[in-house]
Scaffold this active site. Structure first.
Site, PDB file in Angstrom:
ATOM      1  N   LYS A  34      18.303   9.851  33.994  1.00 54.30           N
ATOM      2  CA  LYS A  34      18.414  11.307  33.901  1.00 54.30           C
ATOM      3  C   LYS A  34      17.223  11.925  33.173  1.00 54.30           C
ATOM      4  O   LYS A  34      16.804  13.031  33.513  1.00 54.30           O
ATOM      5  CB  LYS A  34      19.724  11.708  33.234  1.00 54.30           C
ATOM      6  CG  LYS A  34      19.891  11.283  31.798  1.00 54.30           C
ATOM      7  CD  LYS A  34      21.253  11.693  31.274  1.00 54.30           C
ATOM      8  CE  LYS A  34      21.484  11.234  29.848  1.00 54.30           C
ATOM      9  NZ  LYS A  34      20.521  11.801  28.893  1.00 54.30           N
ATOM     10  N   THR A  35      16.665  11.215  32.166  1.00 54.68           N
ATOM     11  CA  THR A  35      15.497  11.762  31.467  1.00 54.68           C
ATOM     12  C   THR A  35      14.306  11.859  32.411  1.00 54.68           C
ATOM     13  O   THR A  35      13.561  12.842  32.403  1.00 54.68           O
ATOM     14  CB  THR A  35      15.135  10.890  30.248  1.00 54.68           C
ATOM     15  OG1 THR A  35      16.282  10.777  29.398  1.00 54.68           O
ATOM     16  CG2 THR A  35      13.992  11.509  29.457  1.00 54.68           C
ATOM     17  N   ASP A 220      20.670  18.892  28.947  1.00 50.75           N
ATOM     18  CA  ASP A 220      20.977  17.462  28.965  1.00 50.75           C
ATOM     19  C   ASP A 220      22.322  17.219  28.268  1.00 50.75           C
ATOM     20  O   ASP A 220      22.752  18.030  27.446  1.00 50.75           O
ATOM     21  CB  ASP A 220      19.850  16.715  28.242  1.00 50.75           C
ATOM     22  CG  ASP A 220      19.916  15.210  28.449  1.00 50.75           C
ATOM     23  OD1 ASP A 220      20.687  14.755  29.319  1.00 50.75           O
ATOM     24  OD2 ASP A 220      19.192  14.494  27.744  1.00 50.75           O
ATOM     25  N   GLU A 221      22.982  16.103  28.585  1.00 54.67           N
ATOM     26  CA  GLU A 221      24.248  15.706  27.935  1.00 54.67           C
ATOM     27  C   GLU A 221      25.256  16.866  27.925  1.00 54.67           C
ATOM     28  O   GLU A 221      25.876  17.164  26.901  1.00 54.67           O
ATOM     29  CB  GLU A 221      23.983  15.226  26.499  1.00 54.67           C
ATOM     30  CG  GLU A 221      22.967  14.117  26.361  1.00 54.67           C
ATOM     31  CD  GLU A 221      23.479  12.767  26.840  1.00 54.67           C
ATOM     32  OE1 GLU A 221      24.578  12.717  27.405  1.00 54.67           O
ATOM     33  OE2 GLU A 221      22.767  11.762  26.639  1.00 54.67           O
ATOM     34  N   GLN A 251      30.908   9.600  29.302  1.00 51.55           N
ATOM     35  CA  GLN A 251      30.263   9.359  28.014  1.00 51.55           C
ATOM     36  C   GLN A 251      30.552  10.466  27.003  1.00 51.55           C
ATOM     37  O   GLN A 251      29.827  10.615  26.021  1.00 51.55           O
ATOM     38  CB  GLN A 251      28.746   9.223  28.197  1.00 51.55           C
ATOM     39  CG  GLN A 251      28.350   7.997  29.003  1.00 51.55           C
ATOM     40  CD  GLN A 251      26.852   7.799  29.029  1.00 51.55           C
ATOM     41  OE1 GLN A 251      26.241   7.381  28.048  1.00 51.55           O
ATOM     42  NE2 GLN A 251      26.237   8.090  30.166  1.00 51.55           N
ATOM     43  N   ARG A 595      25.095   0.155  26.681  1.00 50.17           N
ATOM     44  CA  ARG A 595      23.873   0.073  25.865  1.00 50.17           C
ATOM     45  C   ARG A 595      23.111  -1.216  26.163  1.00 50.17           C
ATOM     46  O   ARG A 595      21.934  -1.347  25.840  1.00 50.17           O
ATOM     47  CB  ARG A 595      24.191   0.080  24.357  1.00 50.17           C
ATOM     48  CG  ARG A 595      24.883   1.292  23.757  1.00 50.17           C
ATOM     49  CD  ARG A 595      24.322   2.610  24.197  1.00 50.17           C
ATOM     50  NE  ARG A 595      25.028   3.103  25.373  1.00 50.17           N
ATOM     51  CZ  ARG A 595      24.518   3.985  26.237  1.00 50.17           C
ATOM     52  NH1 ARG A 595      23.305   4.448  26.062  1.00 50.17           N
ATOM     53  NH2 ARG A 595      25.221   4.406  27.268  1.00 50.17           N
TER      54      ARG A 595
END
Length: 704
Positions: A34-35, A220-221, A251, A595
């Site tokens: 996504k970044t 974002d997020e 998340q 992670r």
């Protein structure tokens, strides 16, 4: 420009990127790039669509994500895009506009959580309410601010179904808290968002200034936004309507602080013709790790259906360790890390993740016993340390002369003979004046306290004149030495050395900040520091990361250990009575697993020392949801005592009092052996006490 390459995006990412107009929702699974999508979209708007960087706003949730995005964008295309966290964005808007609000000016102080607690405690005491009520008041205050509600509106609605006799006093304390902050030209973290929202609602010219400017907004997020943040985004997008949000409801792990993943669903109701894209390809983890993640999260009901996949190899299957107790678990973790480092891994490749910080003690002891360097996150933060907070309070009064909150913390540090009684007398003398303004006045020279504070006042006035003639680093150093803060922490004991080391680290941080922000002021620096989070420093310094799961969201590690997988710990016991809380616990498990890039280790204990006693533990329900019962893909290793549930003691051949030799730690003597015979406490001549597993450690018995 280097780095900008649309061919590096997959088709799902390209589809989302090319949809530039209107409202776009991208549901992006963990590790799905996504970044990369966000940064490429910014550069695409600038280079291909001709949008000015000045007209683009990108909002993130952490300083780490902000810095990463800034670096990527500046490497690929023009600088000048406003990229920041929600709180940093609001600080910037408030610095420019807060003077519209009575009592505030652009030099406002941002108070820390412990300052907020101290103020509430004092106000409760003043109102004759027991200090035990502080947490309830703090929760109400946080709740109403996260929802952007007026104090009276909130408590009046609450009174309709909550019969707590103290509600009226809670309301009074909340009003007094707000009045106290206003008097001190101070804001708490929630105020940064709420005051900005208030400005937007009540001063249309302020809203239009920013809503007109930002033709394209990226968030974002998005699943972590609370109601106030959601309203801010809606208002900022109210003119041009080009809003691009990336989120993953799987998340969302911050509902306890107001995050509401339903904002993802609300977006569809509040904006017509929302275009939805899914990112399901994962670039981080192996197939086996993704299988675990997909297995566990599919048990949640409130989510948008998606399934992570990868073109990476199958990878190693998960390793599940069934430990006897927390010491056994910790030593397994430590030995595994030591063994893998011998195979070529670095300490920074490892993360040991826990649901609650209370599990850290045994893990720290285990890592220390193998001399493995680590840093603990999710615990006591650097900027919360007493010596650091003291210096920051000194610096704050040079920016905001109304800041009695900071002044009262430092007025008798180092000791000047100004106790609580003297402080109350000084406040009486000052009357309506702010205390610092009174101390600087000619009237104060007639006070009986002048002799004790003369040097403090003289130093302050002298440094205040020089603040614009010195670099920020020089000024901070001068404050520390002029007020003899460093001398107050003198001494040769370990605590004094550590405190002086922390002060040195602070100065290094100021220097680094100045290098990255050439024209920044002391006010800018203090705002930056107050908005720092513990996770901003994770993965720096070549150490193992020992952390709560909340603190590592957004990060990745080659090897991850998830410990304490027992009912009542992970998931927490309270979640058993709430489907919503259980789904959040499951999302936490999903975050922990995703992670990991290459290997994952999962552990639980047969008994654990919790709540003051040793309790038998049941394996977490998440272990069965993960599908680890399939032994073809999962390596399950277990201490014999646990696996066979026998009561026999491991026969090591060693006894308490034996003198031994260890190839790494040298000579020592066994001081204690656990009841199962597995773990020995050994006092080594060179390194002190260590706990070692006798079925693993290679010890040689020596003759006395």
């Amino acid at each position: 420009m280097s780095g900008y390459d649309l061919n590096s995006l997959n088709q799902q990412q390209k589809d989302a990127l090319f949809s530039t107009e209107g409202v776009v929702l991208v549901t992006a699974g963990a590790g799905s790039g996504k970044t990369r999508l966000l940064t490429h979209r910014i550069c695409y708007l600038i280079q291909e669509k001709g949008v000015s960087p000045y007209n683009i706003l990108a909002i993130t949730f952490t300083n780490k994500a902000t810095n990463e995005m800034k670096e990527r964008v500046s490497a690929m295309c023009d600088r000048g895009v406003w990229i920041s966290t929600f709180h940093s964005m609001c600080v910037r808007i408030l610095r420019e506009n807060i003077d519209r609000l009575d009592g505030f000016d652009k030099h406002f102080t941002i108070i820390a959580e412990n300052d907020k607690n101290k103020i509430l405690k004092d106000l409760l005491e003043k109102n004759g309410v027991d200090e035990d009520e502080k947490e309830k008041v703090a929760n109400h205050l946080e709740n109403l601010k996260n929802k952007g509600l007026d104090i009276d509106e909130y408590f009046d609605a609450l009174a309709e179904f909550d019969r707590n006799k103290n509600l009226l006093i809670y309301k009074k304390v909340c009003h007094e808290y707000e009045e106290y902050l206003c008097k001190n030209n101070a804001l708490d973290f929630d105020d940064l968002l709420n005051k900005t929202l208030f400005l937007f609602h009540n001063y249309k010219d302020v809203l239009n200034k920013y809503a007109q400017r930002f033709e394209y907004i990226l968030v974002d997020e998005f699943q972590d936004t609370n109601l106030v943040q959601y309203k801010l985004v809606k208002l900022l997008a109210s003119v041009h309507g080009n809003l691009f949000v990336v989120g993953d409801e799987d998340q969302c792990i911050y509902s306890w602080r107001g995050a509401n993943f339903h904002n993802i669903f609300n977006l569809k109701n509040d904006f017509p013709d929302v275009k939805v894209f899914k990112l399901e390809r994962n670039y981080r983890s192996t197939k086996n790790i993704l299988n675990l993640a997909n297995n566990v999260i599919q048990n949640n009901k409130e989510r948008l259906e998606k399934k992570l996949w990868t073109e990476k190899d199958e990878g190693d299957g998960p390793v599940v360790y069934s430990a006897f107790d927390e010491r056994d678990e910790a030593l397994f973790v430590a030995k595994t890390i030591a063994d893998l480092c011998c195979e070529g891994y670095s300490f920074s490749d490892f993360a040991v993740l826990m649901r609650v910080n209370a599990l850290s003690r045994a893990l720290e002891e285990g890592l220390m016993s193998f001399q493995i360097p680590y840093k603990l996150y999710g615990g006591f933060k650097f900027y919360d340390r007493a010596e650091i907070r003291m210096i920051l309070s000194y610096l704050s009064i040079f920016v905001n002369e109304k800041d009695d909150i900071s002044l009262l913390k430092i007025i008798n540090f180092p000791k000047r003979g100004i106790g609580e009684v003297a402080i109350q007398n000084l406040l009486q003398e000052a009357g309506e004046q702010h205390l610092l303004q009174y101390l600087l006045s000619d009237k104060f020279k007639l006070s009986k306290f002048y002799a004790k504070l003369e040097k403090f006042v003289t130093n302050y006035a002298d440094l205040k004149k020089k603040i614009d003639k010195m670099s920020l680093v020089e000024f901070v150093k001068k404050v520390i030495t002029s007020f003899e803060i460093d001398l107050a922490y003198g001494g040769k004991d370990d605590e004094a050395i550590e405190r002086l080391g922390n002060i040195s680290s602070l100065l290094s941080g100021v220097s680094e900040y100045c290098e990255d922000n050439k024209d920044a002021s002391l006010s800018d620096y203090l705002a930056e520091v107050m908005l720092k989070t513990d996770s901003d420093e994770i993965q720096e310094g070549g150490v193992v990361t020992l952390s709560t799961i909340h603190s590592v969201k957004g990060l990745e590690f080659k090897i991850v250990f998830v410990v304490g997988l027992e009912e009542g710990i992970f998931p927490l016991s309270r979640a058993a009575f709430s489907s919503e809380e259980m789904e959040e616990e499951r999302r936490l498990m999903y975050v922990a697993i995703t992670r990991a890039e290459e290997k994952i280790y999962l552990s639980y204990t047969a008994k654990r020392y919790v709540y003051g006693k040793s309790n038998p533990q049941a394996p977490s329900r998440f272990l069965s949801e993960l599908g680890i019962v399939d032994r073809r893909r999962t390596k399950i290793i277990s201490n014999d005592f646990v696996q066979n549930e026998k009561t026999e003691v491991f026969e090591s051949g060693f006894e308490i009092g034996d003198k031994i030799f260890h190839s790494r730690f040298g000579e020592g003597r066994i001081e204690d052996i656990s009841s199962d015979g597995l773990v020995a406490d050994i006092l080594f001549d060179s390194v002190g006490k260590k706990s070692l597993m006798l079925n693993i450690a290679k010890l040689e018995k020596l003759e006395d």
